[in-house]
Every structure is written in structure tokens, then in C-alpha cells.
Design an enzyme around this catalytic site. Structure first.
Site, mmCIF file in Angstrom:
data_model
loop_
_atom_site.group_PDB
_atom_site.id
_atom_site.type_symbol
_atom_site.label_atom_id
_atom_site.label_comp_id
_atom_site.label_asym_id
_atom_site.label_seq_id
_atom_site.Cartn_x
_atom_site.Cartn_y
_atom_site.Cartn_z
ATOM 1 C CB CYS A 120 -10.643 59.643 34.743
ATOM 2 S SG CYS A 120 -12.354 59.114 34.453
ATOM 3 C CB CYS A 122 -13.364 54.632 35.103
ATOM 4 S SG CYS A 122 -11.982 55.225 33.994
ATOM 5 C CB CYS A 130 -16.140 58.399 34.579
ATOM 6 S SG CYS A 130 -15.300 57.370 33.364
ATOM 7 C CE LYS A 195 -12.715 59.356 27.655
ATOM 8 N NZ LYS A 195 -12.123 58.837 28.932
ATOM 9 N NE ARG A 205 -13.779 51.919 28.270
ATOM 10 C CZ ARG A 205 -15.229 52.089 27.898
ATOM 11 N NH1 ARG A 205 -15.914 51.242 27.656
ATOM 12 N NH2 ARG A 205 -15.249 53.307 27.415
ATOM 13 C CD GLU A 233 -18.759 68.518 26.222
ATOM 14 O OE1 GLU A 233 -18.054 69.326 27.139
ATOM 15 O OE2 GLU A 233 -19.535 67.778 26.639
ATOM 16 C CE LYS A 248 -9.498 58.717 25.323
ATOM 17 N NZ LYS A 248 -9.645 58.381 26.743
ATOM 18 C CB SER A 274 -6.015 51.393 23.639
ATOM 19 O OG SER A 274 -7.324 51.376 23.943
ATOM 20 C CE1 TYR A 313 -1.454 54.007 25.877
ATOM 21 C CE2 TYR A 313 -2.867 54.052 23.670
ATOM 22 C CZ TYR A 313 -2.679 54.239 25.113
ATOM 23 O OH TYR A 313 -3.785 54.411 26.029
HETATM 24 C C1 PBG Z 1 -10.451 56.891 31.435
HETATM 25 C C2 PBG Z 1 -9.932 56.883 30.215
HETATM 26 C C3 PBG Z 1 -10.192 56.014 29.095
HETATM 27 C C4 PBG Z 1 -8.940 56.187 28.144
HETATM 28 C C5 PBG Z 1 -8.286 57.348 28.703
HETATM 29 N N1 PBG Z 1 -8.754 57.952 29.889
HETATM 30 C C6 PBG Z 1 -11.168 55.025 29.093
HETATM 31 C C7 PBG Z 1 -12.562 55.136 28.931
HETATM 32 O O1 PBG Z 1 -12.821 56.355 28.815
HETATM 33 O O2 PBG Z 1 -13.284 54.272 28.880
HETATM 34 C C8 PBG Z 1 -8.822 55.401 26.667
HETATM 35 C C9 PBG Z 1 -7.554 55.255 26.081
HETATM 36 C C10 PBG Z 1 -7.144 54.535 25.191
HETATM 37 O O3 PBG Z 1 -8.156 54.001 24.779
HETATM 38 O O4 PBG Z 1 -5.957 54.431 24.688
HETATM 39 N N2 PBG Z 1 -11.816 57.481 31.451
#
Ligand code: PBG
Length: 323
Positions: A120, A122, A130, A195, A205, A233, A248, A274, A313
Site C-alpha cells: 500500500c 499510504c 493509498c 477492508k 496511523r 469484493e 478487516k 490496532s 498484535y
Molecule cells: C494501510 C493499512 C492500514 C492498516 C493496515 N494497512 C491503515 C489504513 O488503512 O488506514 C491498519 C491496521 C491496524 O489498524 O492495525 N493501508
């Protein structure tokens, strides 16, 4: 039938009885542990927003990965924080980029440990979106080309699985083609297929320094109220060449995991993100819940919903607890 002949409490009467009839269990087998790698040397710095998580540099991440492997965890998922960002995220596919170096170090030290890489832009773009921006919007097809370059560079560095998390349309096909054309037909794709644009990514983030500088991600990540769209999707990603599909976040989306399980035959991964992780840690630190018991209950629920693979985690903690 019925009471008093039937007494549901009989099979709950002792720990052994409960163990005998237990339907779901978490194990170390399906675990994936996320790791954050940043430019530099000798770094192991705690991440403020995420209890127990660290920023590593490519040299120190190899030691951490070796420890993860020694706990029996089969895979790590790498996120990169580059030293330099630009508007197209060009460090993302640099041969000596931070992720590419981390992959080589880990594979050298612990070849049996699977390296999954987040694909990705970002974390690599100056604007934090992204993909590439055109007229204030993320431009789909040119972004897919860059994502394919990024995935290919990860494969060249030794990644076993690439995991696109950008939510562009068609990116799995671009990536699958790039891998095929360059002799990496055995590199697997784990797509972040469903996602959602979730508030639960907040702590990440901060950890990945990837918050968008303007706007939000709602024009590419999914709208949380939608479920049928997630099935569409997932079906598209499988058709384009994904080997594993991901839902996710996990906890607020157990229904999506369950539906996907009923409908698709490929392995399903769930990302315990997270915010879900820190909700439990923060409540535990306040003495409001038992952190360990809550973690177990949540991770078991994600498995019970139908996930085969758990990205969390908590992976190290769980592995220690299970051994
Ligand atoms: C990147 C990405 C993100 C996460 C995983 N890959 C952040 C987002 O989409 O803003 C989030 C993972 C997490 O919150 O543990 N695009």
C-alpha cells in the site's frame, strides 16, 4: 425431551467436561504478527499509541522475527516507514527500500519464517493516501501499476506472501500478472479483500505515520454498513488471483467473516486491528477488564466466526500463553 431429563449444565460441570465438548480453539498455527520497520540502525523504540509494539530498523527486526519464529508463530507482516516520502511513494518499490532490506535480513536469519508484506502506498506518499492523486482524488489504474511494482520488489527481496491493503479495483490482477511475468508464480497473494473505512485504525496511523493529510479513505475503503458488497469484493479478488482473502477489522465485522466462510473455500484471514487491540489493553490498564481473558475471548470469537488466519498484535502474548 426437556427438563428435567435435559440439563444443559451437565456438560459444563468441570474444566475437563468443558474441554471435552469445546468446539473452537485458538492455536499458534494461524497466527501472523505485524512488525513496523523504519529507516535507521539499531532501533527498537516503543510505539506510544500501541502497547507492547515497537519500531525496528532493518537490522534489529531480524532478531525480533527470530524470536517470533521461536515462539512457533509461522508468519510476520511487515509495514515500512521510509526515510523519504514523495507524491507517488517511490520508496515503496526501491530495491534498497526499508521493507526490501528488512525482508532480506529476516530471510537470511530465519528462512522458515514466512514474510508477508503490506502492499500500500499510504506510508510512502507525502499526502498519506493509498494511491496517486489526480484532481484531488485517488487515481485507480495508475495506482495499480505502482502497487504491482511494489509487490514485485517485495517478491524479488524474498517475500513469501504479498498483501495489498489499498482497496483499488483490479490491483490483485495487476499484482498477479507482474508476479507471473517475472517468475514469481509461487508468491502468494493475501488480499485485504473486505477492508472497511474504520475508526479502529487510529493507533496504527500514528504508528505507521500514515494518516491522510486531507480528506479520508471513504472513496476506496468499504462503507461499514455494507455486507453484500464485501462478498462481491472477495469474489473479485479470488477471481483475479488472490490465494487468501482478508476481512478487516475483525471484531465489529464477525458477520462478514461468517458469511465469507459459508460462501468461499479459500483460507480466510481476519485482521484484529490496532484499535481493537488497544481497546482491550486500555481497558485492562484501567483495571476494567482482565486483559488476558478478554484477548482470549475475542480471538476465539474471530475463529468461531470462521477465520483460519489471525493477524494480531497479541500473537506473541498468545503464543506464550499457549505453550
Ligand atoms: C494501510 C493499512 C492500514 C492498516 C493496515 N494497512 C491503515 C489504513 O488503512 O488506514 C491498519 C491496521 C491496524 O489498524 O492495525 N493501508
Amino acid at each position: 425431551m426437556g427438563f428435567p431429563k435435559n440439563r444443559m449444565r451437565r456438560l459444563r460441570s468441570s474444566p475437563s467436561m468443558r474441554r471435552l465438548v469445546r468446539q473452537t480453539s485458538v492455536s499458534v498455527d494461524g497466527l501472523v504478527y505485524p512488525l513496523f520497520v523504519r529507516e535507521g540502525e539499531g532501533i527498537k523504540e516503543p510505539i506510544k499509541s500501541m502497547t507492547g509494539c515497537y519500531h525496528f530498523s532493518p537490522d534489529t527486526v531480524a532478531d525480533e522475527a527470530a524470536e517470533v519464529s521461536s515462539l512457533g508463530i509461522p508468519a510476520v507482516l511487515l509495514f515500512g516507514l521510509p526515510g523519504r516520502k514523495d507524491d507517488i511513494g517511490s520508496e515503496a518499490w526501491a530495491e534498497n527500500g526499508v521493507v526490501q532490506r528488512a525482508i532480506r535480513q529476516i530471510k537470511k536469519a530465519t528462512p522458515e519464517l514466512l514474510v508477508v508484506t503490506d502492499v500500500c502506498l499510504c506510508e510512502f506518499t507525502s499526502h498519506g493516501h493509498c494511491g496517486v492523486i489526480k484532481d484531488g482524488k485517488v487515481d485507480n489504474d495508475p495506482t495499480c501499476e505502482l502497487l504491482a511494482k511494489m509487490a514485485l520488489s517485495h517478491a524479488q527481496a524474498g517475500a513469501d506472501i504479498v498483501a495489498p491493503s489499498d482497496m483499488m479495483d483490479g490491483r490483485v490482477r495487476y499484482i498477479r500478472e507482474a508476479l507471473e511475468e517475472n517468475g514469481f508464480e509461487n508468491v502468494a497473494i493475501m488480499s485485504y479483500a473486505a477492508k472497511y473505512a474504520s475508526a479502529f485504525y487510529g493507533p496504527f496511523r500514528d504508528a505507521a505515520e500514515s494518516a491522510p493529510a486531507f480528506g479520508d479513505r471513504r472513496s476506496y475503503q468499504m462503507d461499514p454498513p455494507n455486507a453484500d458488497e464485501a462478498m462481491a469484493e472477495i469474489a473479485l479478488d479470488i477471481e483475479e488471483g488472490a490465494d487468501i482473502v482478508m476481512v478487516k477489522p475483525a471484531l465489529a465485522y464477525l458477520d462478514i467473516i461468517y458469511r465469507a466462510r459459508q460462501r468461499f473455500n479459500c483460507p480466510i484471514a481476519a485482521y484484529n486491528v490496532s484499535g481493537e487491540y488497544m481497546m482491550i489493553n486500555a481497558a485492562g490498564a484501567e483495571g476494567l477488564v482482565d486483559t488476558e481473558a478478554t484477548m482470549m475471548e475475542v480471538l476465539t470469537a474471530i475463529k468461531r466466526a470462521g477465520a483460519d488466519i489471525l493477524i494480531t498484535y497479541f500473537a506473541k502474548e498468545l503464543a506464550k500463553l499457549l505453550s
